[in-house]
Design an enzyme around this catalytic site. Sequence first.
Site, PDB file in Angstrom:
ATOM      1  N   GLU A   4      -4.998  13.326  -1.643  1.00 24.47           N
ATOM      2  CA  GLU A   4      -4.508  12.195  -1.374  1.00 24.47           C
ATOM      3  C   GLU A   4      -3.371  12.205  -0.502  1.00 24.47           C
ATOM      4  O   GLU A   4      -3.380  11.349   0.326  1.00 24.47           O
ATOM      5  CB  GLU A   4      -4.041  11.509  -2.788  1.00 24.47           C
ATOM      6  CG  GLU A   4      -3.775  10.105  -2.808  1.00 24.47           C
ATOM      7  CD  GLU A   4      -3.051   9.491  -4.233  1.00 24.47           C
ATOM      8  OE1 GLU A   4      -3.169  10.313  -5.191  1.00 24.47           O
ATOM      9  OE2 GLU A   4      -3.187   8.251  -4.358  1.00 24.47           O
TER      10      GLU A   4
ATOM     11  N   GLY B 206       0.751  -1.241  -0.057  1.00 29.55           N
ATOM     12  CA  GLY B 206      -0.131  -0.146   0.148  1.00 29.55           C
ATOM     13  C   GLY B 206       0.851   1.286   0.070  1.00 29.55           C
ATOM     14  O   GLY B 206       0.379   2.114  -0.009  1.00 29.55           O
TER      15      GLY B 206
ATOM     16  N   ASP C 190       3.418   2.277  -2.304  1.00 29.59           N
ATOM     17  CA  ASP C 190       3.854   1.779  -3.669  1.00 29.59           C
ATOM     18  C   ASP C 190       5.221   2.145  -3.883  1.00 29.59           C
ATOM     19  O   ASP C 190       6.075   1.019  -4.173  1.00 29.59           O
ATOM     20  CB  ASP C 190       3.083   2.533  -4.643  1.00 29.59           C
ATOM     21  CG  ASP C 190       1.643   2.091  -4.478  1.00 29.59           C
ATOM     22  OD1 ASP C 190       1.044   1.797  -3.404  1.00 29.59           O
ATOM     23  OD2 ASP C 190       0.649   2.421  -5.637  1.00 29.59           O
TER      24      ASP C 190
HETATM   25  C1  GLC Z   1      -2.286   4.118  -4.083  1.00 29.59           C
HETATM   26  C2  GLC Z   1      -1.792   3.858  -2.705  1.00 29.59           C
HETATM   27  C3  GLC Z   1      -2.398   2.784  -2.217  1.00 29.59           C
HETATM   28  C4  GLC Z   1      -3.912   2.956  -2.346  1.00 29.59           C
HETATM   29  C5  GLC Z   1      -4.517   3.115  -3.585  1.00 29.59           C
HETATM   30  C6  GLC Z   1      -5.778   3.638  -3.764  1.00 29.59           C
HETATM   31  O1  GLC Z   1      -1.862   3.097  -5.011  1.00 29.59           O
HETATM   32  O2  GLC Z   1      -0.260   3.587  -2.691  1.00 29.59           O
HETATM   33  O3  GLC Z   1      -1.965   2.599  -0.925  1.00 29.59           O
HETATM   34  O4  GLC Z   1      -4.492   1.719  -1.876  1.00 29.59           O
HETATM   35  O5  GLC Z   1      -3.279   4.295  -4.134  1.00 29.59           O
HETATM   36  O6  GLC Z   1      -6.051   4.745  -2.999  1.00 29.59           O
END
Ligand code: GLC
Length: 430
Positions: free
Chosen positions: A396, A165, A167
């Site tokens: 975000e 999560g 990335d």
């Molecule tokens: C990005 C983030 C991830 C999240 C996704 C959707 O890929 O790194 O953690 O779940 O976006 O918000």
Amino acid sequence: MNAANPSQALEHAFAVLRENDRGTYTVPTKGLYPFQWNWDSCLTALGLAELDEDRAWTEIETLFAHQWPDGMIPHIVFHVPSDTYFPGPNVWGTNRPTPTSGITQPAVAGFAAKRLFDRAKDKAMAAARCRALLPKIDAWHRWFYENRDPHGEGLVAILHPWEAGRDNSVDWDEALAQVPTTGIAPYTRRDTDHANPAHRPTKAQYDAYMWLVEHFRALGWDNSRLHDASPFQVIDPAFNAILIRACTDLAALADELGEAEIAARNSAWAQRALPALDTLWSAESGRYLARNRVTDKLIDSQSIGGLLPVFAPIPAVRCHAIAEHVQGLLKVLNYIVPSHDIGTAGYEPQRYWRGPVWLVTNYMIADGLRNAGELAVADRIARSSLELITKSGFAEYYDPKTGEPLGGGRFTWTAAMVIEFLRAQEAELA
Ligand code: GLC
């Protein structure tokens, strides 16, 4: 959209949730992320519960309706076609009835289910919904320990940076450099259509992400083979701590609902994992470090992944060290908690998980600190989070020095976390 005071902030947060609501699931934000994401949904359910408890349970149930036969909960469910996101269902090629990705994400569902249950106004409904969810969450936890901890050391590995999560965290740089990038199919990224490329992962990182996807696809997404076949196997302390917290919470919930076997199993997983997690503690860094399972070496990276374990029931002395560290960051930053420490190798204040502040990680760190009695620091993190949305709206992620909004706008889990922070603030004032 800025929010000047708590009641305005709450209304704005509800508006963002409604806007991204697709009936039985939410999208993280329209355009950039037009499908259902695993940990986004579970954390978003906490905010949704303030609007409608039934709808909150549905959010998690929809995700679990797409559980794989082996127990995995995929990181994305592609409910409806959309060409604004890459890589889409055809690239993953997972052959599921409703297309999904082929990797997973942090296991927050067990934590979210317990929190929803504990707060439920409609206890009978909550108990019924939980009884149905318990065996599914339990099967996911079993999946982790069977498929991602093949030698039974108590710690699970991620096989793709997207699974964590976080990335493009600096934590993965070293291991990702060992992933080949030759031979991948030509592709066009879509994230950079919606957000500034300087705030996103680099092309080299994306090439490695795609190589891994193609490699796993060629293995038929057979989870019994992927771990050993992956050149990227990283033990992330945050990912493990979230799983430990979820096992602990699921055990308590199962116990309350009379599901003794599920309770015993999950509690045993957590008990075995906690000492294993402690082997990742670095006294020198004042945080936990990730370990590259391929080389068996700790990864020296000063990231939030090493602070997030406070979300799990780790020893008080570790919680205190983490609290002090977070407090110390305020000497050099206006907003906490940055995803990577300023002044250390790899820090980039505007690039995704390499420096910016995310409200979702703030929430988990604050929750852990609160449980450990580190109330002042927990409150300070909540304050920083609310200051950020007041200044810059429901972004975000945010620059930890300037508070500038980054990435996508009108973000679902940012809104859900604001609802959570406001709720805690209200409870304290009451
Ligand atoms: C990005 C983030 C991830 C999240 C996704 C959707 O890929 O790194 O953690 O779940 O976006 O918000």
